[in-house]
Motif scaffolding. Sequence first.
Motif, PDB file in Angstrom:
ATOM      1  N   VAL A  44       0.145   8.320  -1.932  1.00 41.19           N
ATOM      2  CA  VAL A  44       0.672   9.276  -2.906  1.00 41.19           C
ATOM      3  C   VAL A  44      -0.054  10.600  -2.732  1.00 41.19           C
ATOM      4  CG1 VAL A  44       1.334   7.488  -4.554  1.00 41.19           C
ATOM      5  CG2 VAL A  44      -0.927   8.515  -4.709  1.00 41.19           C
TER       6      VAL A  44
ATOM      7  N   VAL B 148       0.874  -1.176   0.000  1.00 38.95           N
ATOM      8  CA  VAL B 148       0.000   0.000   0.000  1.00 38.95           C
ATOM      9  C   VAL B 148       0.906   1.218   0.000  1.00 38.95           C
ATOM     10  CG1 VAL B 148      -1.796   1.265   1.243  1.00 38.95           C
ATOM     11  CG2 VAL B 148      -1.749  -1.243   1.322  1.00 38.95           C
ATOM     12  N   GLU B 149       0.677   2.107  -0.961  1.00 37.13           N
ATOM     13  CA  GLU B 149       1.462   3.326  -1.023  1.00 37.13           C
ATOM     14  C   GLU B 149       0.544   4.533  -0.948  1.00 37.13           C
ATOM     15  OE1 GLU B 149       3.618   3.210  -4.741  1.00 37.13           O
ATOM     16  OE2 GLU B 149       1.851   3.799  -5.886  1.00 37.13           O
TER      17      GLU B 149
ATOM     18  N   GLY C 253      -8.195   6.273  -5.167  1.00 32.63           N
ATOM     19  CA  GLY C 253      -7.376   5.086  -4.999  1.00 32.63           C
ATOM     20  C   GLY C 253      -7.276   4.314  -6.288  1.00 32.63           C
ATOM     21  N   TRP C 254      -6.348   3.374  -6.302  1.00 30.53           N
ATOM     22  CA  TRP C 254      -6.121   2.562  -7.486  1.00 30.53           C
ATOM     23  C   TRP C 254      -5.471   1.260  -7.053  1.00 30.53           C
ATOM     24  CZ3 TRP C 254      -7.348   1.954 -12.348  1.00 30.53           C
ATOM     25  CH2 TRP C 254      -6.550   1.185 -13.172  1.00 30.53           C
TER      26      TRP C 254
ATOM     27  N   LEU D 277      -3.671  11.195  -7.420  1.00 22.94           N
ATOM     28  CA  LEU D 277      -3.734  10.248  -8.525  1.00 22.94           C
ATOM     29  C   LEU D 277      -4.342  10.917  -9.743  1.00 22.94           C
ATOM     30  CD1 LEU D 277      -4.982   7.166  -6.491  1.00 22.94           C
ATOM     31  CD2 LEU D 277      -2.755   7.369  -7.597  1.00 22.94           C
TER      32      LEU D 277
ATOM     33  N   VAL E  19      -0.216  -3.678  -5.974  1.00 24.05           N
ATOM     34  CA  VAL E  19      -0.031  -2.435  -5.219  1.00 24.05           C
ATOM     35  C   VAL E  19      -1.339  -1.649  -5.181  1.00 24.05           C
ATOM     36  CG1 VAL E  19       1.141  -0.196  -5.159  1.00 24.05           C
ATOM     37  CG2 VAL E  19       2.428  -2.251  -5.760  1.00 24.05           C
TER      38      VAL E  19
ATOM     39  N   SER F  19      -2.637   2.043  -4.386  1.00 22.78           N
ATOM     40  CA  SER F  19      -2.199   3.431  -4.233  1.00 22.78           C
ATOM     41  C   SER F  19      -3.374   4.246  -3.700  1.00 22.78           C
ATOM     42  CB  SER F  19      -1.750   4.014  -5.577  1.00 22.78           C
ATOM     43  OG  SER F  19      -0.660   3.288  -6.094  1.00 22.78           O
TER      44      SER F  19
ATOM     45  N   ASP G 216      -3.395  -1.891  -8.682  1.00 21.09           N
ATOM     46  CA  ASP G 216      -2.699  -2.394  -9.861  1.00 21.09           C
ATOM     47  C   ASP G 216      -2.419  -3.878  -9.658  1.00 21.09           C
ATOM     48  OD1 ASP G 216      -1.000  -3.100 -11.935  1.00 21.09           O
ATOM     49  OD2 ASP G 216       0.176  -1.256 -11.812  1.00 21.09           O
TER      50      ASP G 216
ATOM     51  N   GLU H 262     -10.295  -0.522  -2.510  1.00 14.98           N
ATOM     52  CA  GLU H 262      -9.215  -1.119  -3.299  1.00 14.98           C
ATOM     53  C   GLU H 262      -8.882  -2.529  -2.810  1.00 14.98           C
ATOM     54  OE1 GLU H 262      -8.681   0.283  -6.029  1.00 14.98           O
ATOM     55  OE2 GLU H 262      -9.632   2.179  -5.489  1.00 14.98           O
TER      56      GLU H 262
END
Length: 99
Positions: free
Chosen positions: A21, A18-19, A30-31, A24, A38, A40, A33, A62
């Motif tokens: 940022v 989990v990052e 959120g996203w 986005l 991951v 984000s 991938d 997410e």
Amino acid sequence: MEFKIPNKFILGGIEHSVEMVQKLDDNALGWFDPTVAVISLAQTKRGMELSASMKRQCFWHEMIHAILNVMGKDKLYNDESFVNTFASFLSGAIDTMEE
């Protein structure tokens, strides 16, 4: 009971990260991938800091995408209405849990 968003977790034997940022693309909150496992999460939207509860709900949203991906449930994975409603209920339940 306070929930803290983790830095990483194991799901289906796969380590996910989990990052956090600053922001986005397309003002998304959120996203997930699936190619690199991951999540984000944005700290801000349109220059405004997101609340802790909004960040938690976004994390659960997410996370549900991640779970559905690992389960191979592509139809549900792509159903934003389902994922958003499920995340809202899950986040609300976790936020109101008592010991």
